[in-house]
Design an enzyme around this catalytic site. Sequence first.
Site, PDB file in Angstrom:
ATOM      1  CB  CYS A  24      -0.924  -0.006   1.204  1.00 55.34           C
ATOM      2  SG  CYS A  24      -2.248  -1.233   1.095  1.00 55.34           S
ATOM      3  CE1 TYR A 180      -6.390  -4.246   6.151  1.00 57.44           C
ATOM      4  CE2 TYR A 180      -4.859  -5.616   4.912  1.00 57.44           C
ATOM      5  CZ  TYR A 180      -5.119  -4.472   5.666  1.00 57.44           C
ATOM      6  OH  TYR A 180      -4.116  -3.588   5.946  1.00 57.44           O
ATOM      7  NE  ARG A 228       0.254 -11.602   0.212  1.00 56.65           N
ATOM      8  CZ  ARG A 228       1.242 -10.710   0.292  1.00 56.65           C
ATOM      9  NH1 ARG A 228       1.054  -9.541   0.887  1.00 56.65           N
ATOM     10  NH2 ARG A 228       2.429 -10.973  -0.229  1.00 56.65           N
ATOM     11  CG  LEU A 301      11.606 -10.386   7.888  1.00 58.43           C
ATOM     12  CD1 LEU A 301      11.938 -10.791   9.317  1.00 58.43           C
ATOM     13  CD2 LEU A 301      11.984  -8.924   7.650  1.00 58.43           C
TER      14      LEU A 301
END
Length: 354
Positions: A24, A180, A228, A301
């Site tokens: 975002c 979400y 996802r 990461l």
Amino acid sequence: MNLFDPFAQRSLTLPNRLVVSPMCQYSATDGLPDHWHLVHLGSRAVGGAALVITEASAVSAQGRITHGDAGLWNDAQVKAWKPIVQFVRASGAIAGMQLAHAGRKASAQRPWEGGGSLAADQQPWTTVAPSAIPFDAGWHTPQALDEAGIEQVVADFRATAQRALAAGFQLIELHAAHGYLLHQFLSPLSNQRTDRYGGSFENRSRIVREVITAVRDVWPAELPLWLRISATDWAEHGTGWDIDESVQLVKQVKPLGVDLIDVSSGGTLAHPKIPLGPGYQVPFAARIRREAEIATGAVGLITEAQQAQAIIANGEADVVLTARESLRDPYFPRRAAKELGVKLTPPVQYGRAW
């Protein structure tokens, strides 16, 4: 397999296995992407990524995280996305769009403005969720969606997929992670319904299956559809969404036309205890790939070329998605290729540097 081997899905072939993860930017106006988005996404396409995925783009105005979120709920937004998609594709990358609805995490401040719920003088809007449970102390209490509201959410995802196709996108990723709306239905921490959308695993996962089916109905069979998910809520054992249920979900959605699972984690709890470390989410991607027999993407990461190469070579995932490393270095794929002894053809404008 190697990091710079091609990766074929349906009619598309990614030239390598490095993907720019959705990130975002909180810089749109009324859902409209602008020059920032062109440069942000375009520079990463020039940087050698095989696939560039937009930020979480809202399927409705109500589904935005912040006032600055990009979206695709009207034709003006289709028009704004078109030149960005054209540039990404002309630069040699595949253009992907992530479709999302923020649910109870909507109506929030941009991160650099504090990141909490919008105050009364900041033009907040009504948020919705599976149940009327706020994300955290101080957050808006959402309205629990009735079945008509759920049907509208499914219809919004369907219509937005049609607009994504009209804008020229070649791949869609559905966002069912990071706390979400779709993830809120999956997790018993945020879904305490007693109707056919709550309670059992079958009920909590129903809306995800419905959205996938609705999107696949309008998204061309020759183009990939990704999903996802958060593999775990990082909650106390037995209380939240976990890797066992993630595997179960993936086994259900694969026959519905999902081609790859982008495996992240967390987002339902405001203050989880996460064992952060290099590649800390890769084992989730590896398990889902192995047990559900589906392609997966690893994210989290992943910052070094050899690290990304090992993930692919060891069969832990089929693609590697980079987020913060892509922000730090838009040319990470080109740097990784050089470190791994692979030659990537540069844009003709930059040829003198190679």
